[in-house]
Enzyme design. Structure first.
Site, PDB file in Angstrom:
ATOM      1  N   ASP A 132      -5.079  -4.969  -1.540  1.00 11.15           N
ATOM      2  CA  ASP A 132      -5.079  -3.599  -1.130  1.00 11.15           C
ATOM      3  C   ASP A 132      -3.673  -4.755  -0.254  1.00 11.15           C
ATOM      4  O   ASP A 132      -4.522  -5.946   0.494  1.00 11.15           O
ATOM      5  CB  ASP A 132      -5.297  -3.372  -0.068  1.00 11.15           C
ATOM      6  CG  ASP A 132      -5.123  -2.621   0.951  1.00 11.15           C
ATOM      7  OD1 ASP A 132      -3.398  -2.260   1.093  1.00 11.15           O
ATOM      8  OD2 ASP A 132      -5.275  -2.145   2.663  1.00 11.15           O
ATOM      9  N   SER A 164       0.631  -1.366  -0.200  1.00 11.28           N
ATOM     10  CA  SER A 164       0.008   0.159   0.142  1.00 11.28           C
ATOM     11  C   SER A 164       1.025   1.005  -0.221  1.00 11.28           C
ATOM     12  O   SER A 164       2.091   1.643  -1.054  1.00 11.28           O
ATOM     13  CB  SER A 164      -0.954   0.088   1.055  1.00 11.28           C
ATOM     14  OG  SER A 164      -1.809   0.450   0.953  1.00 11.28           O
TER      15      SER A 164
END
Length: 282
Positions: free
Chosen positions: A160, A39
């Site tokens: 993610d 991320s």
């Protein structure tokens, strides 16, 4: 420095702390041979590999008030709070150009972690193999549930990386790094609580049971990883850098003053322990 990794946690807007840490490392010409992130950690790490001082600051702070960067308008138009096309296309290709040439030629290995929505397991993509796809992989690693769409890549559906491997030190060790510097975006003493999965999450991602399972067990993975980190720290195998002040920035933050303060905190935190860090590296 062979066998030494740099592990970068995600955390959305909290990632500006990591940006400050990396700014100091770049100024001191400290480049670790292996960097892995998820991320926001992966996004910051990419500019570290491309040797672009101040780029992370410009991208994550200077442009945060831009309506295409982070706004409810984005959500109403595209069902994404963060403007993913703006962040992973307009910014790196036009407004704050990413130095692809330096990135590709860098001798350091760079690894991006993502979550496979079908299996719920972490996947890791290396610069040495996927350099040409890096913007797509960074987008996938940063695609948070509900606020960004899934990313289709390599016949997989990705999201993610912080869901399945929030602090990817295990992969760094498996890749041959018994010693690691770990940059966290939470204060010491923080442990993640179980997520209360909203009915809409389960409805929206009902076709991805693996993803839902990963979301359910994320707090367990995170807390177990923390405990293992602290044990390895006692043994001298891990060097942890984390915020020394109570965080005033959440996962989604538009206040430039708060972001700049956290960025400077990252810079000052690593500066204050630079002697110990150099000793660990040597």
């Amino acid at each position: 420095m062979k066998g030494l990794g740099l592990v970068l946690e995600g955390g959305g807007s909290r990632g500006v702390y990591t940006a400050g840490v990396l700014q100091f490392l770049m100024e001191k010409n400290i480049y670790l041979p292996y960097v892995i992130g998820v991320s926001a950690g992966a996004c910051n790490g990419s500019s570290y590999i491309s040797r672009q001082l101040e780029r992370n600051k410009r991208v994550t702070i200077d442009y945060v008030s831009h309506p295409e960067y982070l706004s409810f308008r984005n959500y109403l138009k595209k069902r994404q709070l963060f403007g993913m096309d703006f962040i992973f296309d307009t910014l790196p290709n036009e407004l704050v150009p990413f130095d692809f040439e330096t990135f590709n030629k860098a001798v350091e290995e760079f690894v991006v972690g993502v979550t496979d929505c079908k299996t719920g397991e972490p996947l890791f993509y290396r610069k040495s193999t996927y350099a040409d796809d890096m913007l797509t992989l960074l987008r996938a690693s940063s695609s948070l549930p509900l606020v960004a769409p899934v990313v289709n890549f390599d016949n997989r559906v990705l999201m993610d990386g912080g869901i399945s491997a929030p602090i990817p030190i295990k992969q760094s060790i498996e890749d041959g790094n018994p010693k690691n510097i770990v940059v966290l975006t939470r204060n010491r003493g923080y442990y993640k609580k179980p997520a209360t999965a909203h009915w809409y999450i389960r409805r929206k991602y009902r076709h991805y049971p693996g993803l839902l399972e990963a979301i359910d067990r994320r707090h367990q993975v995170y807390n177990q990883t923390l405990n293992e980190l602290f044990e390895e720290e006692k043994k001298g195998n891990v060097f942890i850098i984390c915020p020394t002040e109570k965080l005033m920035v959440g996962r989604i933050e538009k206040n430039k003053n708060k972001l700049l303060h956290l960025y400077n905190r990252g810079y000052e935190d690593v500066k204050s322990i630079s002697d110990s860090l150099n000793e660990f590296i040597s």
